[in-house]
Enzyme design. Structure first.
Site, mmCIF file in Angstrom:
data_model
loop_
_atom_site.group_PDB
_atom_site.id
_atom_site.type_symbol
_atom_site.label_atom_id
_atom_site.label_comp_id
_atom_site.label_asym_id
_atom_site.label_seq_id
_atom_site.Cartn_x
_atom_site.Cartn_y
_atom_site.Cartn_z
ATOM 1 N N GLN A 91 0.818 -1.215 0.000
ATOM 2 C CA GLN A 91 0.000 0.000 0.000
ATOM 3 C C GLN A 91 0.853 1.267 0.000
ATOM 4 O O GLN A 91 0.455 2.296 -0.550
ATOM 5 C CB GLN A 91 -0.930 0.017 1.220
ATOM 6 C CG GLN A 91 -1.970 -1.079 1.237
ATOM 7 C CD GLN A 91 -1.529 -2.268 2.069
ATOM 8 O OE1 GLN A 91 -0.345 -2.592 2.127
ATOM 9 N NE2 GLN A 91 -2.479 -2.918 2.732
ATOM 10 N N ASP A 132 -5.788 1.305 12.721
ATOM 11 C CA ASP A 132 -7.115 0.746 12.485
ATOM 12 C C ASP A 132 -7.919 0.599 13.771
ATOM 13 O O ASP A 132 -9.154 0.536 13.723
ATOM 14 C CB ASP A 132 -6.990 -0.621 11.803
ATOM 15 C CG ASP A 132 -6.374 -0.516 10.429
ATOM 16 O OD1 ASP A 132 -7.137 -0.459 9.448
ATOM 17 O OD2 ASP A 132 -5.140 -0.472 10.316
ATOM 18 N N ASN A 142 -2.161 -1.622 13.774
ATOM 19 C CA ASN A 142 -1.973 -1.041 12.447
ATOM 20 C C ASN A 142 -1.398 -2.109 11.527
ATOM 21 O O ASN A 142 -1.159 -3.245 11.932
ATOM 22 C CB ASN A 142 -1.055 0.182 12.519
ATOM 23 C CG ASN A 142 -1.095 1.029 11.258
ATOM 24 O OD1 ASN A 142 -2.175 1.335 10.748
ATOM 25 N ND2 ASN A 142 0.057 1.402 10.747
ATOM 26 N N LYS A 143 -1.156 -1.747 10.297
ATOM 27 C CA LYS A 143 -0.660 -2.691 9.296
ATOM 28 C C LYS A 143 0.595 -3.408 9.793
ATOM 29 O O LYS A 143 1.433 -2.824 10.463
ATOM 30 C CB LYS A 143 -0.373 -1.946 7.990
ATOM 31 C CG LYS A 143 -0.063 -2.843 6.812
ATOM 32 C CD LYS A 143 -1.196 -3.813 6.526
ATOM 33 C CE LYS A 143 -2.508 -3.104 6.219
ATOM 34 N NZ LYS A 143 -3.635 -4.034 6.020
#
Length: 252
Positions: A91, A132, A142-143
């Site tokens: 991403q 998130d 988070n990622k």
């Protein structure tokens, strides 16, 4: 009537979008102050590392982690962004780099494992990531890969900030590592990669030998002790229960 329900749904969607813009613009103003502080101390670019995509592709108009960066750029501050590729979905390499390029922000895409090296050599002034889900005690989901960046930042004395709207806070949980379920995605996202060939045609390439399995947890949790602070629409605060409650007393 069905048409009336559709119109009402569009109106509600518009209201939600407008609220999102207002929240993220406020997050941007709060984070901008941090960038201005660094810029005032010395000449040269303010180097910010980010992970995954937390810009206007993910939200509306501003983004969260990228909002302060856009505002700094628009104010004429010399800002440069280290963009983690964010494997396995990339991403950062695809979305964040594209966004920053469209806005004219200087940026460099790096391999996910390069961040610690850059911090060791004084090439990162701060880390700003999105999230998130945040616990009421300040743990941050988070990622995948965010936790490792937080560890590297702590080891090198680099501020690690997390930008979020208050809607991301889950006031019902206190231990992110144990209470936040982590999505396990298909192994193919790890074993294969998508991109464009020399002719510009989208293609998929296998990276691993036939028969090799792959694990693919999509997120990790950064404990609050590694977070310098949280950037919300109401202000900045320590990543603690007291810090969050000071900004959002209605949830106490």
């Amino acid at each position: 009537a069905p048409d009336g329900r559709v119109a009402a749904a569009y109106d509600e969607a518009g209201r939600i979008c407008d609220e999102d813009v207002i929240q993220n613009e406020a997050i941007g103003r709060q984070g901008l102050e941090l960038i201005e502080q660094v810029a005032s101390l010395r000449p040269g670019p303010v180097n910010i590392l980010t992970h995954c995509n937390a810009g206007w592709i993910a939200t509306v108009d501003w983004g969260t982690a990228l909002a302060p960066i856009y505002m700094a750029h628009d104010r004429g501050i010399d800002v440069h962004v280290w963009v983690d590729e964010t494997r396995p979905r990339n991403q950062g390499a695809s979305l964040t780099a594209w966004e920053l390029g469209r806005h004219g922000v200087k940026h460099t895409v790096i391999a996910d494992n390069a961040g610690g090296h850059l911090m060791q050599h004084g090439m990162v002034d701060m880390v700003i990531v999105g999230t998130d889900r945040v616990t009421r005690t300040g743990d941050v989901a988070n990622k995948i890969g965010t936790y490792l960046k937080a560890l590297a930042a702590r080891d090198n004395g680099v501020p690690f900030w997390v930008a979020l709207p208050s809607t991301t806070i889950d006031w019902t949980i206190s231990d992110g590592v144990r209470e936040i379920p982590i999505e396990e995605r298909q192994g193919r996202e790890v074993t294969h990669i998508q991109g464009r060939n020399e002719a510009g045609v989208p293609t998929t390439v296998q990276l691993v030998p036939d028969g090799s399995g792959a694990a693919n947890p999509a997120f990790d949790v950064t404990p609050a002790r590694l977070v310098t602070g949280l950037i919300t629409e109401r202000g900045r605060c320590p990543a603690t229960a007291d810090g969050l409650c000071d900004l959002f007393p209605e949830y106490v």
